[in-house]
Motif scaffolding. Structure first.
Motif, mmCIF file in Angstrom:
data_model
loop_
_atom_site.group_PDB
_atom_site.id
_atom_site.type_symbol
_atom_site.label_atom_id
_atom_site.label_comp_id
_atom_site.label_asym_id
_atom_site.label_seq_id
_atom_site.Cartn_x
_atom_site.Cartn_y
_atom_site.Cartn_z
ATOM 1 N N THR A 179 0.856 -1.183 0.000
ATOM 2 C CA THR A 179 0.000 0.000 0.000
ATOM 3 C C THR A 179 0.890 1.230 0.000
ATOM 4 O O THR A 179 1.963 1.225 0.617
ATOM 5 N N HIS A 181 0.803 5.881 -0.656
ATOM 6 C CA HIS A 181 0.010 7.099 -0.824
ATOM 7 C C HIS A 181 0.631 7.964 -1.913
ATOM 8 O O HIS A 181 1.851 7.972 -2.095
ATOM 9 N N ILE A 183 0.007 11.943 -4.049
ATOM 10 C CA ILE A 183 -0.621 13.260 -3.961
ATOM 11 C C ILE A 183 -0.815 13.844 -5.355
ATOM 12 O O ILE A 183 0.082 13.775 -6.203
ATOM 13 N N LYS A 189 -4.442 16.838 -2.831
ATOM 14 C CA LYS A 189 -5.259 15.742 -2.316
ATOM 15 C C LYS A 189 -4.444 14.459 -2.276
ATOM 16 O O LYS A 189 -3.729 14.134 -3.228
ATOM 17 N N LYS A 190 -4.577 13.734 -1.163
ATOM 18 C CA LYS A 190 -3.842 12.481 -0.982
ATOM 19 C C LYS A 190 -4.745 11.295 -1.313
ATOM 20 O O LYS A 190 -5.914 11.263 -0.932
ATOM 21 N N TYR A 191 -4.179 10.309 -2.001
ATOM 22 C CA TYR A 191 -4.889 9.089 -2.366
ATOM 23 C C TYR A 191 -4.130 7.878 -1.823
ATOM 24 O O TYR A 191 -2.898 7.854 -1.840
ATOM 25 N N LYS A 192 -4.874 6.893 -1.378
ATOM 26 C CA LYS A 192 -4.297 5.620 -0.944
ATOM 27 C C LYS A 192 -4.490 4.592 -2.050
ATOM 28 O O LYS A 192 -5.589 4.456 -2.591
ATOM 29 N N ASN A 194 -3.406 0.485 -3.534
ATOM 30 C CA ASN A 194 -2.873 -0.851 -3.302
ATOM 31 C C ASN A 194 -2.228 -1.350 -4.586
ATOM 32 O O ASN A 194 -2.687 -1.031 -5.689
ATOM 33 N N CYS A 206 -7.228 1.990 -6.840
ATOM 34 C CA CYS A 206 -7.484 3.073 -5.898
ATOM 35 C C CYS A 206 -8.985 3.272 -5.743
ATOM 36 O O CYS A 206 -9.745 3.160 -6.712
ATOM 37 N N ASP A 208 -11.486 6.269 -4.265
ATOM 38 C CA ASP A 208 -11.427 7.687 -3.891
ATOM 39 C C ASP A 208 -12.274 7.927 -2.644
ATOM 40 O O ASP A 208 -13.388 8.439 -2.708
ATOM 41 N N GLU A 210 -10.898 9.486 0.263
ATOM 42 C CA GLU A 210 -10.263 10.472 1.148
ATOM 43 C C GLU A 210 -11.177 11.689 1.324
ATOM 44 O O GLU A 210 -11.835 12.109 0.376
#
Length: 210
Positions: A179, A181, A183, A189-192, A194, A206, A208, A210
């Motif tokens: 995983t 992160h 930007i 904006k930050k996205y996580k 896998n 991903c 969305d 956040e």
């Protein structure tokens, strides 16, 4: 029976189907041919037909056996005609991949390993990412970075067309599964995301949230 590798995460379902099945085998597991026939007739090669059908079958399996019609926005983004789920899909020489979520925007990318990434890495790596790659020479890092940014582009769209300048991956520990992160620099904006690596393909996806 066509095998689908499935992942369930945060109400999303990912389905991967390898590119090893015949057109007839794929068609045998699809029932609503009225959704596919016109588009299928336009495809000239057997490879493109198999890819097209594999995506529809992966979608069916991700939706628990429901077949739904895909339409496209003016920007070319796929969506379900009945808007019941958010969807994204991707394809490469090795496989096709689909992700669905009932309410949140999603993005997915699958890529076969290619040394082309070494040749074009300056086009998609930002300054800090480039420094890391020059220090380590990690091909796995290139694979992950490319697929992560492709998956993000599926969500953000044209506001993320400049992978090197607009999308920034934060430092992470590289593994075969992980995983990280990233930007979007324009909005901060930050996205996580896998990711998963094997010898046949890279997968990144991903949600969305956040």
């Amino acid at each position: 029976m066509i095998n689908c590798q499935s992942i369930t995460y945060n109400e999303a379902t990912v389905c991967i189907i390898e590119n090893k099945y015949s057109t007839d085998a794929l068609l045998s597991e699809l029932d609503s041919l009225e959704y596919y026939q016109n588009d299928l007739k336009k495809l000239k090669t057997d490879y493109r037909k198999k890819e097209f059908l594999a995506i529809r079958l992966a979608l069916k399996k991700a939706l628990g056996g429901q077949e739904k019609e895909i339409i496209y926005t003016s920007d070319g983004k796929p969506q379900l005609k009945d808007s019941s789920y958010k969807i994204s899909f991707s394809h490469c020489q090795s496989c096709v991949g689909v992700i669905v979520h009932p309410t949140l925007e999603v993005g997915i990318d699958v890529e076969a390993p290619s040394k082309k990434l070494v040749r074009i890495h300056t086009r998609f790596l930002g300054k800090e990412e480039l420094e890391y790659y020059q220090k380590t020479g990690s091909f796995d890092f290139l694979r992950i970075a490319w697929s992560v940014k492709e998956a993000l582009y599926k969500i953000i769209g044209k506001k993320a067309y400049n992978f090197a300048g607009q999308l920034r991956i934060l430092p992470f520990e590289i593994g075969k599964v992980g995983t990280l992160h990233a930007i979007h620099n324009d909005t901060n904006k930050k996205y996580k995301l896998n990711y998963f690596l094997n010898d046949s393909y890279t997968l990144a996806y991903c949600i969305d949230d956040e």
